[in-house]
Design a protein around this motif. Structure first.
Motif, PDB file in Angstrom:
ATOM      1  N   UNK A  88       0.837  -1.195   0.000  1.00  0.00           N
ATOM      2  CA  UNK A  88       0.000   0.000   0.000  1.00  0.00           C
ATOM      3  C   UNK A  88       0.873   1.247   0.000  1.00  0.00           C
ATOM      4  N   UNK A  89       0.294   2.405  -0.361  1.00  0.00           N
ATOM      5  CA  UNK A  89       1.087   3.639  -0.380  1.00  0.00           C
ATOM      6  C   UNK A  89       1.358   4.152   1.021  1.00  0.00           C
ATOM      7  N   UNK A  90       1.873   3.304   1.851  1.00  0.00           N
ATOM      8  CA  UNK A  90       2.181   3.697   3.209  1.00  0.00           C
ATOM      9  C   UNK A  90       3.660   3.806   3.460  1.00  0.00           C
ATOM     10  N   UNK A 250      -6.213  -1.839   3.463  1.00  0.00           N
ATOM     11  CA  UNK A 250      -6.375  -2.827   4.535  1.00  0.00           C
ATOM     12  C   UNK A 250      -7.842  -3.106   4.790  1.00  0.00           C
ATOM     13  N   UNK A 251      -8.678  -2.074   4.762  1.00  0.00           N
ATOM     14  CA  UNK A 251     -10.101  -2.289   5.006  1.00  0.00           C
ATOM     15  C   UNK A 251     -10.745  -3.187   3.977  1.00  0.00           C
ATOM     16  N   UNK A 618      -5.343   2.341 -10.231  1.00  0.00           N
ATOM     17  CA  UNK A 618      -5.411   2.486  -8.782  1.00  0.00           C
ATOM     18  C   UNK A 618      -4.470   1.498  -8.099  1.00  0.00           C
ATOM     19  N   UNK A 619      -3.642   2.023  -7.206  1.00  0.00           N
ATOM     20  CA  UNK A 619      -2.730   1.149  -6.466  1.00  0.00           C
ATOM     21  C   UNK A 619      -3.506   0.166  -5.594  1.00  0.00           C
ATOM     22  N   UNK A 691      -1.369   7.225  -5.167  1.00  0.00           N
ATOM     23  CA  UNK A 691      -2.613   6.492  -5.386  1.00  0.00           C
ATOM     24  C   UNK A 691      -2.630   5.715  -6.685  1.00  0.00           C
ATOM     25  N   UNK A 692      -1.795   6.076  -7.646  1.00  0.00           N
ATOM     26  CA  UNK A 692      -1.834   5.455  -8.966  1.00  0.00           C
ATOM     27  C   UNK A 692      -0.484   4.847  -9.319  1.00  0.00           C
ATOM     28  N   UNK A 693      -0.558   3.828 -10.160  1.00  0.00           N
ATOM     29  CA  UNK A 693       0.625   3.164 -10.711  1.00  0.00           C
ATOM     30  C   UNK A 693       0.518   3.242 -12.230  1.00  0.00           C
TER      31      UNK A 693
END
Length: 739
Positions: A88-90, A250-251, A618-619, A691-693
């Motif tokens: 994720x983008x974390x 995650x959700x 969308x990632x 948010x995007x790849x």
């Protein structure tokens, strides 16, 4: 088998991972040659090669922290969760500008950054560990900031379920975006109409779900308007605000949707509500529930016998459950009298035992998870003090008897089931120690995971119970919205919404002891490619017992015999081919992982000549493609937060930056001038580069043909508008002295 044997066997085997190996001639991926090898795919956070072996690592007990250790272990066994956290983008970059963008555009906070960083670091340390166990100090400290009761070193025991919920909720809320069912359904309707003659099944399923939510919201809106008009005929709008839906990397792993229906017994009107759930808390069935379930099973058994007898053109045989009158008719009058007398004596003794000793008045056999689920979703009669206030035109707000039913609309990728073993009373507390038989996995007669061939009868690893299948608890979208999803044959019970409803067990949390104290351990299913396995073959599964620092291999029989407190299931189709285009192939999952581990934006910036041929995916969806059984259609919008009734616009979709787009801020002259102070209606979006790849257009078109999309692809022109909206957002914040 000791931990050293388990640990080093996978590191010395050197086999390549199924999830990160792609045939070199695959048309799904356009990557450099060096990225085709497993060892060349690097981790963006630690710059270490992705491991190709399962997580087998103990966790040190830092002072009665077994409740947290067991939760971390079962989470590590849920591969979609691991993928969501690690991909994720974390990953917080060193670039201060990106850090500022992320802070301004999301509900990001320092506390959540600590939880994300600690969770990522813990999972990576567990997978790359060179010792039998590690100390999860960072993750325990980060979660303790959210709830100081979980602080390590206090020597106090806590609930493992509560700790797990606190950690996953923090991870969910970090990148959470809101959604509105109505614009989502409208977009999917348009996408289905614009699709070819045969839209992908995943797109049709998403349309059916969104249309169901839209119908429920419209019905509740109309009911509230009807109530207001009874008080004031001049009312033109109801002001009804539908429940907010949420999406996050995650959700999405744990979240499902349930529809609760209340049917009035007097007028027959039905009131429905849709709610999200991230776990199922199942109470143990009562004696009345067990008796009703036994009658249901007996009726099903007799019906099956009658069908078999009709097929064989013979009479149905008598069973041991036949009535006393039937038995007396076959054994003579004298024997019937003796049997009746003995039955009366036995019944009287059992009744006396029930009243005096507290025993069970009837032996219903072993308690199964299917029975617990059936009791949980059993329709409830609302009578007496629980009567329902019906607001239909016929009842006009009178209290009526009603029936409440709850059914599942969308099934989570990872299902967390909590068995409510702890009872709380005014003067007593206790723990229910009853054993619950639960399914592990479905196999064919040959003992291999069922991947195709519907003729095989699925059984569990120990051959005692059927697989976990929730198809009988699914709601029918066509009955609510009139939009029917495609039907599939992957579920024995044939779910009406066409979704995958079968699950295999990934982890078990056990509680040993009483209500006042005890110890937590965890069983985790780990997967590894078998030696000599061919591409496409299912992985081999084995079970590992995690007891804090100690790790050992366990048999399926030992897992099935455990006193489970939490069961973690992962969605797995019985027949992937029967589900059509909904299930990603191994090549598609591997391609998604490779793109997620590449710096596609840097490559895109360096090749401006090919910018027009790029697409932006969308990632969050790529993460689902890499690890989910049902990733769903490709989302082309970052959210569906637009509410047409309140006339608020998302910063991405609006032509201007609206004051409703800003989070609550402190008062200042600039903030008051912009009118953005103390706003409660917030919209959150991560920066576009997070948010995007970037993927090639050909790859995107192949994915879109397989899974569908909810709108036109995000090309370079659309991405430019998104980035311009972000610049307007940051500019407004800077004027308000908030940057």
């Amino acid at each position: 088998v000791t931990v050293s044997v388990l640990y080093w066997s996978f590191r010395q085997r050197g086999s390549s991972s199924r999830a990160s190996t792609i045939p070199r001639d695959s048309p799904l991926l356009d990557v450099p040659e060096h990225a085709m090898s497993t060892g060349a795919v690097r981790d963006a956070a630690s710059d270490a090669p992705l491991p190709d072996y399962p997580i087998i690592c103990g966790l040190a007990n830092l002072g009665n922290t077994c409740f947290a250790n067991s939760a971390i272990q079962v989470l590590s066994a849920a591969s979609p969760f691991v993928a969501a956290v690690r991909l994720a983008p974390g990953r917080f970059p060193v670039d201060p500008e990106l850090q500022r963008q992320f802070r301004d555009l999301t509900r990001f906070s320092t506390v959540r950054q600590q939880v994300w960083s600690a969770t990522q670091a813990t999972l990576e340390r567990m997978q790359l560990a060179t010792t039998p166990y590690i100390a999860p100090s960072a993750m325990l400290k980060a979660v303790a900031v959210l709830n100081d009761r979980f602080a390590a070193g206090q020597g106090q025991q806590h609930d493992s379920v509560e700790w797990l919920a606190t950690a996953t909720d923090a991870l969910d809320e970090t990148f959470q975006v809101d959604a509105n069912a109505r614009p989502m359904a409208d977009a999917l309707d348009a996408a289905v109409q614009a699709a070819p003659a045969s839209p992908p099944p995943s797109l049709l399923r998403a349309q059916a779900v969104a249309s169901t939510l839209r119908s429920i919201d419209a019905a509740n809106d109309a009911e509230e308007l009807r109530l207001k008009r009874r008080k004031s005929p001049s009312v033109r709008h109801s002001g009804y605000a539908p429940p907010r839906l949420h999406r996050s990397p995650v959700g999405d792993v744990f979240r499902g949707l349930q529809v609760t229906s209340v049917t009035c017994s007097s007028c027959g009107s039905v009131s429905r509500t849709a709610t999200e759930f991230t776990s199922l808390q199942l109470a143990f069935p009562t004696d009345a529930d067990r008796a009703a379930y036994a009658e249901k099973r007996e009726a099903e058994h007799q019906h099956a016998q009658q069908q078999q007898a009709a097929a064989n053109n013979t009479a149905a045989p008598h069973t041991g459950s036949s009535s006393p009158a039937q038995r007396r008719a076959g054994g003579g009058a004298l024997m019937g009298v003796i049997t009746l007398a003995l039955s009366s004596v036995v019944a009287s003794m059992r009744w006396l035992w029930c009243c005096v000793g507290g025993g069970c008045c009837r032996d219903y056999g072993p308690l199964t998870l299917d029975e617990v689920l059936w009791a949980h979703y059993r329709p409830v009669r609302l009578t007496g003090d629980e009567r329902y206030r019906c607001h239909s035109d016929k009842c006009e707000g009178a209290l009526r008897d009603a029936t409440k039913t709850t059914r599942i609309l969308t099934f989570p990728e990872v299902l967390v089931v909590q068995l409510k073993r702890f009872e709380y009373g005014a003067y007593w507390t206790s723990k229910i120690g009853d054993h619950v038989a639960f399914p592990l996995d479905f196999t064919t007669a040959a003992g291999q995971l069922q991947q195709g061939g519907a003729a095989a009868v699925p059984v569990t690893s120990d051959g005692s119970t059927p697989p976990l299948d929730l198809a009988s608890y699914a709601v029918d979208p066509a009955a609510i919205s009139g939009v029917a999803p495609p039907t599939t044959t992957h579920s024995p019970a044939a779910a009406p919404n066409g979704a995958i409803t079968t699950y295999s067990l990934a982890g078990v949390t056990n509680h040993h002891g009483s209500f006042f104290g005890g110890h937590y351990t965890a069983f985790c299913a780990r997967e590894e490619d078998a030696d000599g396995a061919m591409p496409g073959d299912p992985p081999s599964r084995f079970w590992v017992l995690h007891n804090d620092e100690k790790t050992s291999q366990a048999t399926p029989e030992r897992v099935a015999d455990s006193q489970a407190y939490v069961l973690v299931y992962r969605k797995r189709p019985i027949d992937a081919a029967a589900n059509g285009a909904a299930v990603p192939t191994a090549d598609e999952a591997a391609a998604a992982r490779a793109f997620l581990h590449r710096d596609t934006w840097r490559e895109h910036d360096a090749s401006r000549g090919a910018a027009a041929d790029a697409r932006f995916v969308s990632r969050a969806w790529l993460i689902r493609l890499a690890s989910f059984a049902e990733p769903g259609p490709i989302p082309t919008r970052p959210c569906y937060c637009t509410d047409e009734r309140r006339m608020t616009q998302c910063l991405v979709h609006g032509t201007e930056v609206s004051d409703a787009d800003f989070p609550p801020v402190r008062h200042s002259p600039a903030a008051d001038e912009l009118g953005i102070a103390d706003r409660s209606n917030r919209h959150f979006h991560a920066p576009a580069r997070w948010s995007y790849v970037v993927v090639p257009a050909d790859t995107y078109r192949r994915w879109e043909a397989r899974f569908g999309s909810d709108g036109p692809a995000v090309d370079a022109a659309a991405m430019l508008k998104i980035q311009q909206a972000e610049m307007r957002w940051r500019g407004a914040l800077e004027k308000a002295h908030l940057a």
